[in-house]
Design an enzyme around this catalytic site. Structure first.
Site, PDB file in Angstrom:
ATOM      1  N   ARG A 169       0.849  -1.181   0.000  1.00  0.00           N
ATOM      2  CA  ARG A 169       0.000   0.000   0.000  1.00  0.00           C
ATOM      3  C   ARG A 169       0.891   1.239   0.000  1.00  0.00           C
ATOM      4  O   ARG A 169       1.395   1.646   1.036  1.00  0.00           O
ATOM      5  CB  ARG A 169      -0.886  -0.029   1.255  1.00  0.00           C
ATOM      6  CG  ARG A 169      -2.026   0.969   1.256  1.00  0.00           C
ATOM      7  CD  ARG A 169      -2.637   1.068   2.650  1.00  0.00           C
ATOM      8  NE  ARG A 169      -1.829   1.932   3.494  1.00  0.00           N
ATOM      9  CZ  ARG A 169      -1.718   1.806   4.819  1.00  0.00           C
ATOM     10  NH1 ARG A 169      -2.343   0.855   5.459  1.00  0.00           N
ATOM     11  NH2 ARG A 169      -0.969   2.650   5.502  1.00  0.00           N
ATOM     12  N   HIS A 200      -3.714   4.524   4.493  1.00  0.00           N
ATOM     13  CA  HIS A 200      -4.840   3.582   4.634  1.00  0.00           C
ATOM     14  C   HIS A 200      -6.113   4.191   4.053  1.00  0.00           C
ATOM     15  O   HIS A 200      -6.767   3.601   3.216  1.00  0.00           O
ATOM     16  CB  HIS A 200      -5.042   3.225   6.110  1.00  0.00           C
ATOM     17  CG  HIS A 200      -6.358   2.600   6.411  1.00  0.00           C
ATOM     18  ND1 HIS A 200      -6.718   1.366   5.909  1.00  0.00           N
ATOM     19  CD2 HIS A 200      -7.419   3.041   7.137  1.00  0.00           C
ATOM     20  CE1 HIS A 200      -7.949   1.075   6.326  1.00  0.00           C
ATOM     21  NE2 HIS A 200      -8.393   2.071   7.063  1.00  0.00           N
ATOM     22  N   TYR A 216       3.738   5.940  11.500  1.00  0.00           N
ATOM     23  CA  TYR A 216       4.068   4.557  11.861  1.00  0.00           C
ATOM     24  C   TYR A 216       4.972   3.823  10.877  1.00  0.00           C
ATOM     25  O   TYR A 216       5.376   2.712  11.135  1.00  0.00           O
ATOM     26  CB  TYR A 216       2.790   3.751  12.092  1.00  0.00           C
ATOM     27  CG  TYR A 216       1.780   3.793  10.945  1.00  0.00           C
ATOM     28  CD1 TYR A 216       1.968   3.014   9.808  1.00  0.00           C
ATOM     29  CD2 TYR A 216       0.646   4.603  11.016  1.00  0.00           C
ATOM     30  CE1 TYR A 216       1.054   3.046   8.765  1.00  0.00           C
ATOM     31  CE2 TYR A 216      -0.282   4.640   9.973  1.00  0.00           C
ATOM     32  CZ  TYR A 216      -0.068   3.859   8.853  1.00  0.00           C
ATOM     33  OH  TYR A 216      -0.965   3.889   7.832  1.00  0.00           O
TER      34      TYR A 216
END
Lengths: 325, 356
Positions: B254, B258, B267
């Site tokens: 990805r 998100h 993160y």
């Protein structure tokens, strides 16, 4: 023909399998074993393993795959072995089955019946007696049916299978074999969402469903004998949709209302009916509405369950209360 | 620090290497079909970028980026026939496009409305957000096809996070027990929002988890359109031939956040993202097509422009569609509205009128 509720349900399912080749039955132990309560007895032998089949032991998957089958065009009737295990398929039933039509703006529908035994008084282990209808009543898109006798059970189940949307069909364990009733062997339906007055009366209305209808009738009989009180007992049969017309009409006549259910009291169907009466016919009330229900505790162990459940004595005492001058 | 998406040393099935060299047997695709797949991948990326841009302008709701996963999403849908079913998460919008859901319908959905023209005949279930849930729907669709005796296959797709859900495991188990004609696909994009793959499962690979359910599994390079296409094609035809289910893991990444509500810099290491950019699925396919003289720079540029125009038209069409009526959420609650809902609807409409 005189049938128990188990026999009446079996007869309904057999007729559905005969009438409509899209109907399939699935669940745990429903095949060779005929279901732990024998509701599906002999159906696999008669209709084959393709139409009536056992699944692995996974409730969420039973409902999840039933959704896929319903969307595909079949008419699955899934059995969850005990209603207490419905929590395991909460997401599939509430967030999925009941929302397929909504989510797709009608492109897909989910004509699915979920049958599950519920209710106390038969000394079962933990989580085998719980009444969950209140929990599921906040599920828009899901109908909830709870029959009180063999005749209704058969006609309501046939309607549930014919319904274009998901139906949760809760079968009271104590009623499964407690009495027989004259029930046609042929196909018939009873509309969902319609209450039935099982006993007419003029002084107080009792609203009940499932096994509590008999409890209410027993209390009504004693009230008539002991106090000359005329009690009307309404069997709701479906709690979603709720037959508000029938509820209001009865309260407008009697001016007193008692609601009886096995499920816990807090936020339950009794609370909903109380609100409906307040909204629709508050000024017909002569006395505050009363509820006779399970307590707001976990459903107790077998040795204690008789104290937990509504009984004719508890209902009779409540009738006395609302009849006080 | 980079994450571990699969046990080191495990090879994923590959036909095109990172440089677009043919390292395996090409699937049987015409030049025209290959260009169509390339175009779908371009369309997917442009669509994702467009909706995210619209979201920033307040013209669209939350959207999950599709960037980096185009080969996987396009490749898994391309082998399906019209009668086959597809149940996906929100990360497979490109799969829905390939299977026939119109762009304007999707744009309207991302405006925050329920499209009234979701094409039932596309046999795509509308994506839903409860993770892993749709895998059971796919298995049920497959079971139904088998019961009905139809030559129909169902495909369920989820992400790496979904493999931790009970429904994922129950889906594999039911698929195996009933030998359902289904293909269950995990897009392993490395991250479930902020939780990396290695914190999701101690399994060597997700594909290897099929073994425990008696379902054959295959680990596939998810940025290799040929590998994904070929693997899914084989699985679909196996299923159609009555040979049961398959689990496929497409190893991808990805690149984007998100969703539009997420900030991945909190993160993950930007170096990791850059390393995966170098494995870009579109660039890889383009190198192959160019080398085969199927595509040149000018054509590629034209395709980029074309898909941009196609998307702009879809946005225009979707924005020209009227908003849903205020009381339309009553429409599809159930087939027929009981009196209570009719009353509630009438009650709402009183307020709507009052406001006007």
């Amino acid at each position: 023909m005189q049938m128990t509720m188990v026999e009446a349900l079996n007869s309904a399912l057999a007729l559905e399998l005969e009438r409509d080749e899209r109907v399939v039955l699935l669940g745990e132990d429903i095949g060779a074993n005929g279901g732990v309560f024998r509701v599906t007895e002999r159906l696999q032998q008669r209709f084959g393993e393709k139409r009536v089949f056992d699944t692995p032991l996974a409730e969420s998957a039973i409902i999840g795959t039933s959704i896929g089958m319903a969307v595909y065009g079949l008419r699955p009737v899934a059995e969850i072995q005990f209603a207490g295990f419905l929590y395991l398929c909460m997401n599939q039933l509430v967030s999925q089955a009941a929302r397929i039509r909504f989510r797709s703006a009608g492109a897909f529908t989910c004509p699915l019946v979920v049958r599950a035994p519920y209710g106390g008084g038969v000394r079962t282990p933990e989580m085998h007696s719980d009444s969950l209808e209140g929990v599921f009543s906040q599920t828009p898109g899901l109908k909830i049916v709870l029959p009180s006798n063999p005749y209704d059970a058969k006609g309501l189940l046939s309607s549930a299978v014919a319904d274009p949307d998901p139906v949760l069909f809760l079968e009271n364990i104590k009623l499964y074999r407690s009495f027989r009733q004259d029930t046609p062997e042929d196909y018939y339906t009873i509309p969902l969402g319609k209450a039935k007055p099982v006993q007419e009366g003029t002084d107080v209305s009792i609203f009940a469903y499932g096994a509590m209808v008999n409890v209410a009738q027993e209390a009504a009989k004693q009230a008539q004998q002991e106090m000359g009180t005329s009690v009307e007992v309404i069997d709701l049969r479906t709690i979603w949709p709720l037959d508000e017309e029938a509820i209001a009409a009865s309260v407008e006549k009697t001016g007193r209302a008692i609601i009886v259910h096995e499920a816990p009291r807090a936020g339950g169907i009794g609370a909903e009916i109380t609100a409906v009466i307040n909204e629709r016919c508050f000024y017909s009330l002569l006395k505050p509405i009363q509820r006779v229900t399970g307590y707001d505790t976990p459903y107790p162990v077998p040795g204690q369950e008789d104290y937990y459940l509504p009984t004719p004595a508890k209902v009779l005492s409540t009738i006395r209360e609302v009849m006080e001058p | 620090m980079t994450i571990q998406q699969v046990e080191s040393g495990l090879a994923s099935y590959q036909i095109l290497d990172v440089e677009g060299n043919l390292v395996g047997e090409m699937p049987d695709l015409s030049a025209e079909r290959m260009l169509a797949l390339y175009r779908y991948m371009r369309l997917a990326r442009a669509f994702s970028d467009k909706i995210i841009a619209l979201q920033r302008q307040g013209r669209a709701t939350t959207f999950g980026s599709l960037v980096g996963q185009e080969a996987s999403a396009v490749g898994l849908a391309a082998p399906l026939q019209p009668q086959d079913w597809l149940a996906t998460s929100y990360r497979e919008i490109a799969s829905l496009i390939v299977k026939g859901v119109p762009l304007a319908t999707l744009v309207y959905a991302f405006r925050g409305f329920t499209p009234s023209d979701w094409p039932a005949e596309s046999r795509c279930l509308p994506f839903q957000v409860v993770i892993g849930t749709q895998m059971l729907h796919a298995v049920g669709l497959g079971m139904a096809a088998k019961i009905a005796g139809d030559p129909v296959v169902a495909v369920g797709v989820c992400g790496d996070g979904a493999t931790s859900e009970g429904d994922f495991n129950e889906a594999l188990n039911f698929a195996g027990v009933f030998q359902a004609p289904v293909v269950l696909i995990v897009q392993n994009n490395g991250w479930a929002i902020s939780v990396p793959r290695h914190k999701q499962s101690a399994a060597r690979s997700f594909a290897s988890r099929g073994e425990g359910f008696g379902v054959p599994g295959e680990l596939v390079d998810g940025n290799d359109i040929f590998a994904v296409y070929d693997s899914v094609q084989r699985a679909v035809e196996r299923a159609r031939a009555g040979q049961g289910p398959t689990l496929i893991e497409t190893l991808t990444y990805r690149i984007g956040a998100h969703t539009t509500a997420d900030d991945p810099t909190r993160y993950r290491d930007p170096a990791e993202v850059e390393a995966w950019r170098a494995k870009d699925p579109i660039a890889r396919f383009q190198k192959f097509l160019t080398r085969r003289n199927l595509l040149d720079e000018a054509q590629a540029e034209r395709i980029v422009q074309e898909v941009e125009e196609e998307i702009n038209e879809a946005v225009q069409e979707a924005e020209a569609r009227p908003s849903m009526a205020p009381d339309s959420f009553f429409d599809y609650t159930m087939a027929a509205l009981p009196p209570r809902l009719q009353e509630q609807r009438a009650d709402l409409l009183r307020y709507v009128k009052r406001k006007d």
